[in-house]
Design a protein around this motif. Sequence first.
Motif, PDB file in Angstrom:
ATOM      1  N   ILE A 148     -12.782 -14.621   3.485  1.00 35.53           N
ATOM      2  CA  ILE A 148     -12.657 -15.841   4.277  1.00 35.53           C
ATOM      3  C   ILE A 148     -12.022 -15.551   5.626  1.00 35.53           C
ATOM      4  O   ILE A 148     -12.563 -15.926   6.678  1.00 35.53           O
ATOM      5  N   TYR A 149     -10.880 -14.877   5.624  1.00 40.09           N
ATOM      6  CA  TYR A 149     -10.179 -14.603   6.887  1.00 40.09           C
ATOM      7  C   TYR A 149     -10.962 -13.648   7.782  1.00 40.09           C
ATOM      8  O   TYR A 149     -11.035 -13.842   8.994  1.00 40.09           O
ATOM      9  N   SER A 150     -11.545 -12.637   7.200  1.00 40.06           N
ATOM     10  CA  SER A 150     -12.296 -11.697   8.027  1.00 40.06           C
ATOM     11  C   SER A 150     -13.577 -12.321   8.577  1.00 40.06           C
ATOM     12  O   SER A 150     -14.051 -11.907   9.634  1.00 40.06           O
ATOM     13  N   SER A 151     -14.119 -13.311   7.894  1.00 38.03           N
ATOM     14  CA  SER A 151     -15.305 -14.000   8.422  1.00 38.03           C
ATOM     15  C   SER A 151     -14.967 -14.771   9.685  1.00 38.03           C
ATOM     16  O   SER A 151     -15.774 -14.829  10.613  1.00 38.03           O
ATOM     17  N   PHE A 152     -13.776 -15.345   9.733  1.00 39.64           N
ATOM     18  CA  PHE A 152     -13.362 -16.035  10.949  1.00 39.64           C
ATOM     19  C   PHE A 152     -13.098 -15.051  12.083  1.00 39.64           C
ATOM     20  O   PHE A 152     -13.434 -15.319  13.232  1.00 39.64           O
ATOM     21  N   PRO A 196     -18.620 -10.230   7.582  1.00 43.45           N
ATOM     22  CA  PRO A 196     -18.380 -10.078   6.139  1.00 43.45           C
ATOM     23  C   PRO A 196     -19.306 -10.947   5.283  1.00 43.45           C
ATOM     24  O   PRO A 196     -19.607 -10.589   4.144  1.00 43.45           O
ATOM     25  N   LEU A 197     -19.773 -12.056   5.817  1.00 44.76           N
ATOM     26  CA  LEU A 197     -20.732 -12.867   5.056  1.00 44.76           C
ATOM     27  C   LEU A 197     -22.049 -12.122   4.868  1.00 44.76           C
ATOM     28  O   LEU A 197     -22.682 -12.221   3.816  1.00 44.76           O
ATOM     29  N   ILE A 198     -22.448 -11.373   5.883  1.00 45.30           N
ATOM     30  CA  ILE A 198     -23.662 -10.565   5.767  1.00 45.30           C
ATOM     31  C   ILE A 198     -23.460  -9.490   4.699  1.00 45.30           C
ATOM     32  O   ILE A 198     -24.335  -9.251   3.867  1.00 45.30           O
ATOM     33  N   PHE A 199     -22.287  -8.851   4.716  1.00 45.43           N
ATOM     34  CA  PHE A 199     -21.963  -7.860   3.692  1.00 45.43           C
ATOM     35  C   PHE A 199     -21.975  -8.492   2.305  1.00 45.43           C
ATOM     36  O   PHE A 199     -22.497  -7.909   1.356  1.00 45.43           O
TER      37      PHE A 199
END
Length: 73
Positions: A36-40, A46-49
């Motif tokens: 969640i935090y890294s997506s922001f 990270p969502l693609i990963f």
Amino acid sequence: MIQKVLTFFEKQSFGVCTYLGERFRISISKIRLFFIYSSFLAVGFPLIFYVLAAFVLDVRNYVKRIRTRIWDY
């Protein structure tokens, strides 16, 4: 309403965080917070990963199911 949304996401999650948590012996909630935090911060990378990891795990489970069916006969 919120409980229905949480239940839906828990049922529809692909098990990526659970798999990574069991594999690296890290708390699942920490891995979810990391995504969640890294997506922001990383603008959705990270969502693609996560989606790619879900696809790989799904294919992996499919191959395991087929392999066991072939050797059962």
